[in-house]
Design an enzyme around this catalytic site. Structure first.
Site, PDB file in Angstrom:
ATOM      1  N   LYS A 144       0.839  -1.209   0.000  1.00  0.00           N
ATOM      2  CA  LYS A 144       0.000   0.000   0.000  1.00  0.00           C
ATOM      3  C   LYS A 144       0.868   1.250   0.000  1.00  0.00           C
ATOM      4  O   LYS A 144       0.578   2.209  -0.717  1.00  0.00           O
ATOM      5  CB  LYS A 144      -0.913   0.022   1.243  1.00  0.00           C
ATOM      6  CG  LYS A 144      -1.742  -1.234   1.456  1.00  0.00           C
ATOM      7  CD  LYS A 144      -2.717  -1.486   0.346  1.00  0.00           C
ATOM      8  CE  LYS A 144      -3.346  -2.881   0.474  1.00  0.00           C
ATOM      9  NZ  LYS A 144      -3.829  -3.397  -0.817  1.00  0.00           N
ATOM     10  N   GLU A 152      -2.331  10.911   7.655  1.00  0.00           N
ATOM     11  CA  GLU A 152      -3.224  11.466   6.636  1.00  0.00           C
ATOM     12  C   GLU A 152      -4.237  12.391   7.282  1.00  0.00           C
ATOM     13  O   GLU A 152      -4.605  12.201   8.452  1.00  0.00           O
ATOM     14  CB  GLU A 152      -3.994  10.339   5.916  1.00  0.00           C
ATOM     15  CG  GLU A 152      -3.150   9.475   5.026  1.00  0.00           C
ATOM     16  CD  GLU A 152      -3.981   8.382   4.373  1.00  0.00           C
ATOM     17  OE1 GLU A 152      -5.159   8.194   4.755  1.00  0.00           O
ATOM     18  OE2 GLU A 152      -3.450   7.698   3.481  1.00  0.00           O
ATOM     19  N   HIS A 162     -14.829  -3.482   7.554  1.00  0.00           N
ATOM     20  CA  HIS A 162     -14.077  -3.486   6.293  1.00  0.00           C
ATOM     21  C   HIS A 162     -14.451  -4.654   5.389  1.00  0.00           C
ATOM     22  O   HIS A 162     -13.695  -5.030   4.507  1.00  0.00           O
ATOM     23  CB  HIS A 162     -12.566  -3.472   6.581  1.00  0.00           C
ATOM     24  CG  HIS A 162     -12.184  -2.329   7.454  1.00  0.00           C
ATOM     25  ND1 HIS A 162     -12.316  -1.024   7.038  1.00  0.00           N
ATOM     26  CD2 HIS A 162     -11.780  -2.278   8.730  1.00  0.00           C
ATOM     27  CE1 HIS A 162     -11.988  -0.232   8.033  1.00  0.00           C
ATOM     28  NE2 HIS A 162     -11.656  -0.957   9.069  1.00  0.00           N
ATOM     29  N   ARG A 216      -7.525  -7.612  -9.435  1.00  0.00           N
ATOM     30  CA  ARG A 216      -8.313  -8.828  -9.704  1.00  0.00           C
ATOM     31  C   ARG A 216      -9.736  -8.394 -10.053  1.00  0.00           C
ATOM     32  O   ARG A 216     -10.094  -7.223  -9.870  1.00  0.00           O
ATOM     33  CB  ARG A 216      -8.351  -9.708  -8.471  1.00  0.00           C
ATOM     34  CG  ARG A 216      -9.130  -9.051  -7.343  1.00  0.00           C
ATOM     35  CD  ARG A 216      -9.191  -9.861  -6.070  1.00  0.00           C
ATOM     36  NE  ARG A 216     -10.098  -9.247  -5.117  1.00  0.00           N
ATOM     37  CZ  ARG A 216      -9.770  -8.233  -4.324  1.00  0.00           C
ATOM     38  NH1 ARG A 216      -8.569  -7.723  -4.366  1.00  0.00           N
ATOM     39  NH2 ARG A 216     -10.652  -7.720  -3.492  1.00  0.00           N
TER      40      ARG A 216
HETATM   41  C1  MV4 Z   1      -9.403   6.553   5.758  1.00  0.00           C
HETATM   42  C2  MV4 Z   1     -10.617   6.942   6.367  1.00  0.00           C
HETATM   43  C3  MV4 Z   1     -10.781   8.291   6.721  1.00  0.00           C
HETATM   44  N1  MV4 Z   1      -9.762   9.167   6.530  1.00  0.00           N
HETATM   45  N2  MV4 Z   1      -8.432   7.461   5.570  1.00  0.00           N
HETATM   46  C4  MV4 Z   1     -10.272   1.863   5.810  1.00  0.00           C
HETATM   47  C5  MV4 Z   1      -9.423   0.782   5.253  1.00  0.00           C
HETATM   48  C6  MV4 Z   1      -8.817   1.339   4.042  1.00  0.00           C
HETATM   49  N3  MV4 Z   1      -9.587   0.871   2.878  1.00  0.00           N
HETATM   50  C7  MV4 Z   1      -8.902   2.828   4.146  1.00  0.00           C
HETATM   51  N4  MV4 Z   1      -9.855   3.095   5.188  1.00  0.00           N
HETATM   52  C8  MV4 Z   1     -10.138   4.350   5.579  1.00  0.00           C
HETATM   53  N5  MV4 Z   1      -9.202   5.288   5.383  1.00  0.00           N
HETATM   54  C9  MV4 Z   1      -8.621   8.734   5.959  1.00  0.00           C
HETATM   55  N6  MV4 Z   1      -7.620   9.633   5.778  1.00  0.00           N
HETATM   56  C10 MV4 Z   1     -11.628   5.982   6.557  1.00  0.00           C
HETATM   57  C11 MV4 Z   1     -11.374   4.694   6.178  1.00  0.00           C
HETATM   58  C12 MV4 Z   1     -12.434   3.712   6.420  1.00  0.00           C
HETATM   59  C13 MV4 Z   1     -13.078   3.085   5.346  1.00  0.00           C
HETATM   60  C14 MV4 Z   1     -12.701   3.342   4.045  1.00  0.00           C
HETATM   61  C15 MV4 Z   1     -13.375   2.698   3.017  1.00  0.00           C
HETATM   62  C16 MV4 Z   1     -14.415   1.795   3.298  1.00  0.00           C
HETATM   63  C17 MV4 Z   1     -14.751   1.538   4.577  1.00  0.00           C
HETATM   64  C18 MV4 Z   1     -14.097   2.168   5.630  1.00  0.00           C
HETATM   65  C19 MV4 Z   1     -14.455   1.905   6.956  1.00  0.00           C
HETATM   66  C20 MV4 Z   1     -13.804   2.533   7.964  1.00  0.00           C
HETATM   67  C21 MV4 Z   1     -12.779   3.445   7.707  1.00  0.00           C
END
Ligand code: MV4
Length: 681
Positions: free
Chosen positions: A116, A200, A235, A292
């Site tokens: 990542k 971030e 998630h 994928r």
């Molecule tokens: C974030 C965020 C809020 N702010 N980054 C969760 C795992 C990864 N896919 C990235 N994620 C997040 N990153 C910042 N700067 C909130 C999440 C997040 C989230 C993102 C996408 C789908 C579901 C989520 C559930 C919780 C938190």
């Protein structure tokens, strides 16, 4: 195009790939673990090879075994599906070395997106917008503290080596930063063996919007629009839809262009998904790229009219993309929900077990069901507990939501707990219909989405009772038709009694609560009275119960339908989108609970139809002693404990009233027990 394709996966994705391959005239080779010997994907394929025992690491993750099957079967290509080896660069490499086409991106592209942190650096070079933050190698606390101040609070601390949300920490204000940073590093070190972190800007209510991209080996690369996957639980995606509700055309176009730029940057080939966070301001930021085909690709297929597996096979065979960007257009709205064998009442613990009954809505251009299981199949503990994906499409989102509600109402699973009611609660939630989606939807509406398995509504109990009575009457008629004495009073199914109005009592267990229905038989109907129901709850009930469990009922003139699925004493009533499980208490079976120490008498009228042991015989606990016929069923009376049958009080053919002593039984080491009862079988 290939003439033979190996599908290195199982379940619904294996079935789905096989169907497209077959439509293209490609012969299919399935692989299966011992647990999947009788699985649907094995049946659908032209040939199928065993690759090992049930655990994934000994079967579907064993690249060597899969390549061996490719070689033996003469498969020219391998489709990895998703999960398992689908993002394993070494496996993709091994396919290339073995001269077998891997249906997916080149190994270097898989590797580039694997880490990542590295992926973010490459995306930054490609001009892909990243969340404002710090991804530097200098992890000195003072450097990080300064970076945090530059970003501006609230900020998010993420482990460099992590992904999928593990170990993320929100820091609201500068004074909390030093402690939170130290804690985050300790956690990252213990979870990943790497205590590096990135910082971030924290997005409070982001949406998860991902863009489907496709690139061929002739330099063409297109975006097949976006999917909104914001409704997730821990998630894990729960609901996905296309297009993203409320996304304006300009943002859609920009996201597509950025996603294509990301794919070109890593010289991508095949199907890929670029994931973004979209914040309420309309700004969007790259989070990761999946190399994928995704579970939720189906919603993209429904709104573009394309078969993405066909695209994958053509691109892997060296053909150009079937369509260019200007040939692609969005039509209508599609929504997918994932039906999982998990128990929402038990923190969504995955369930394993036999699918006693599996019912899905009828499929057409509005409803698609992708599944890899059938009634009677077993959901294994070894693999992902997804039972099926329900995908609906209509001309606009509101219509699609209505279709989703209907499709869920017609989805019936008996035999193990599922998240169906949870999905229905989301689909029926006003916030969902309003489209106010973001990644905290489930958290925000937690109270409304909790399982409402209170007591069954009175009507559900009436429907269950009617189904039981109609079933018994049908059995009585069937037995009478077969018996030598079709006019025997025992052949009746209407509770006829000598010089008394025909009535009975039905008892169900509803969770921990016992609920009783007093019934009076009438010609062609039943008068049902819930003893714990609303006062004046008597209702004249009649109806028709079909083989598949569907019930056409008339309750006091109100006509309605339900589906009642019977598995032994367990009944599941599906009615108006909800489902309720009840357990019929067979009076005789109930009495077997009164074992030693209780009064042992037959709790209902019946006839002795067989005596199985001689008086004076020593028997073990549970040994059959006598068979009684009651309520049109045979009930075997068993020894309540190890002991001796002293004597029987009645002979074969004798009628016995409820409450009469049946046998004198001496439990080893105790005084004789009078009577004994049977349990239904
Ligand atoms: C974030 C965020 C809020 N702010 N980054 C969760 C795992 C990864 N896919 C990235 N994620 C997040 N990153 C910042 N700067 C909130 C999440 C997040 C989230 C993102 C996408 C789908 C579901 C989520 C559930 C919780 C938190």
């Amino acid at each position: 195009m290939f003439s033979k394709l190996l599908i290195a996966n199982r379940g619904e994705i294996a079935c789905r790939v096989i169907r497209t391959a077959r439509r293209l005239g490609i012969r299919t080779v399935a692989v299966y673990s011992e647990a999947d010997r009788d699985a649907l994907h094995v049946e659908l394929a032209d040939e199928a090879y065993p690759i090992g025992p049930a655990p994934a690491r000994d079967s579907y993750l064993k690249g060597v075994a899969i390549l061996d099957v490719a070689e033996r079967s003469g498969a020219e290509a391998i489709h990895p599906g998703y999960g398992f080896l689908s993002e394993n660069a070494q496996f993709a490499q091994a396919c290339a070395r073995a001269g077998v086409v891997f249906v997916g991106p080149p190994p270097h592209a898989i590797r580039a997106m694997g880490s990542k942190g590295d992926a973010k650096a490459m995306m930054a070079e490609a001009g892909v917008p990243l969340i404002p933050g710090y991804h530097g190698f200098d992890q000195h606390p003072e450097v990080l503290r300064q970076a945090a101040r530059t970003i501006g609070f609230p900020i998010l601390i993420k482990p460099f080596a992590g992904g999928g949300g593990k170990g993320m920490r929100v820091v609201e204000a500068p004074e909390a930063f030093p402690d939170q940073l130290a804690a985050a590093r300790r956690e990252a070190m213990s979870a990943f063996g790497d205590d590096r972190v990135l910082l971030e800007k924290y997005l409070a209510r982001p949406r998860h919007v991902e863009v489907q991209v496709f690139a061929d080996r002739h330099g063409a690369c297109v975006a097949l629009f976006e999917r909104d996957c914001s409704i997730q639980r821990r998630h894990q995606k729960v609901v996905e839809e296309a297009p993203a509700p409320g996304l304006d055309a300009a943002t859609r176009r920009r996201m597509g262009e950025v996603a294509v730029a990301a794919a070109r940057k890593i010289d991508y080939r095949g199907a890929g998904t670029v994931e973004f966070l979209l914040d309420p301001s309309g700004a969007f930021y790259f989070i990761e790229m999946n190399t994928r085909l995704q579970v939720e690709h189906a919603v993209t297929e429904m709104v573009t009219g394309q078969d993405l597996v066909e695209w994958q096979l053509r691109v892997a065979a060296g053909e150009p993309l079937p369509l260019g960007q200007d040939d692609l257009a969005l039509h209508g709205h599609a929504i997918e929900v994932r039906l999982y064998a998990e128990d929402p009442a038990n923190d969504f613990l995955p369930q394993a077990g036999r699918l006693g009954h599996l019912g899905f809505p009828a499929t057409d251009c509005h409803v698609r069901v992708d599944t890899g299981v059938r009634s009677g199949d077993t959901v294994s503990i070894h693999y992902d507990p997804m039972i099926a994906k329900l995908i609906v499409w209509d001309h606009d989102r509101a219509a699609a939501v209505r279709r989703l509600r209907a499709a869920l109402a017609e989805t019936r699973v008996v035999g193990l707990a599922t998240n169906r009611d949870f999905l229905a609660a989301i689909a029926n939630h006003p916030g969902y219909l309003a489209g106010d989606l973001d990644t905290r939807f489930i958290e925000r509406h937690h109270g409304d989405l909790r399982p409402q398995q209170g007591l069954a509504a009175d009507r559900v109990l009436v429907l269950a009772s009617l189904a039981v009575l109609l079933d018994r009457a049908a059995r009585a008629r069937a037995e009478a038709a077969l018996s030598a004495d079709p006019w025997s009073p025992w052949a009746r199914g209407d509770g006829w009694r000598l010089n008394d109005e025909a009535h009975d009592l039905l008892t169900f267990r509803d969770g921990a609560v016992e609920r009783q229905i007093r019934l009076t038989y009438r010609r062609g109907s039943y008068l049902l009275n819930l003893l714990d129901g609303a006062p004046g709850g008597e209702v004249v009930a009649r109806g028709e119960l079909l083989e598949d469990g569907s019930l056409e009922a008339d309750l006091g003139g109100v006509r309605l339908t339900a589906v009642v699925i019977r598995a032994g004493a367990e009944l599941t009533v599906f009615h108006q989108g909800g489902s309720h499980r009840l357990v019929l208490q067979e009076p005789l079976a109930a009495a077997t609970q009164d074992l030693p120490g209780g009064r042992l008498t037959a709790p209902m009228p019946g006839r002795i139809i067989a005596i199985l042991v001689e008086p004076g015989t020593k028997v073990d606990k549970g040994q059959p002693l006598l068979v009684m016929e009651a309520m049109k069923m045979e009930h075997t009376l068993k020894a309540p404990a190890p002991g001796t049958v002293v004597s029987f009080h009645h002979g074969v053919g004798d009628q016995v009233e409820d409450g009469v002593e049946l046998v004198e039984f001496a439990v080893d080491g105790e005084a004789p027990l009078l009577g004994a009862i049977g349990e239904s079988h």
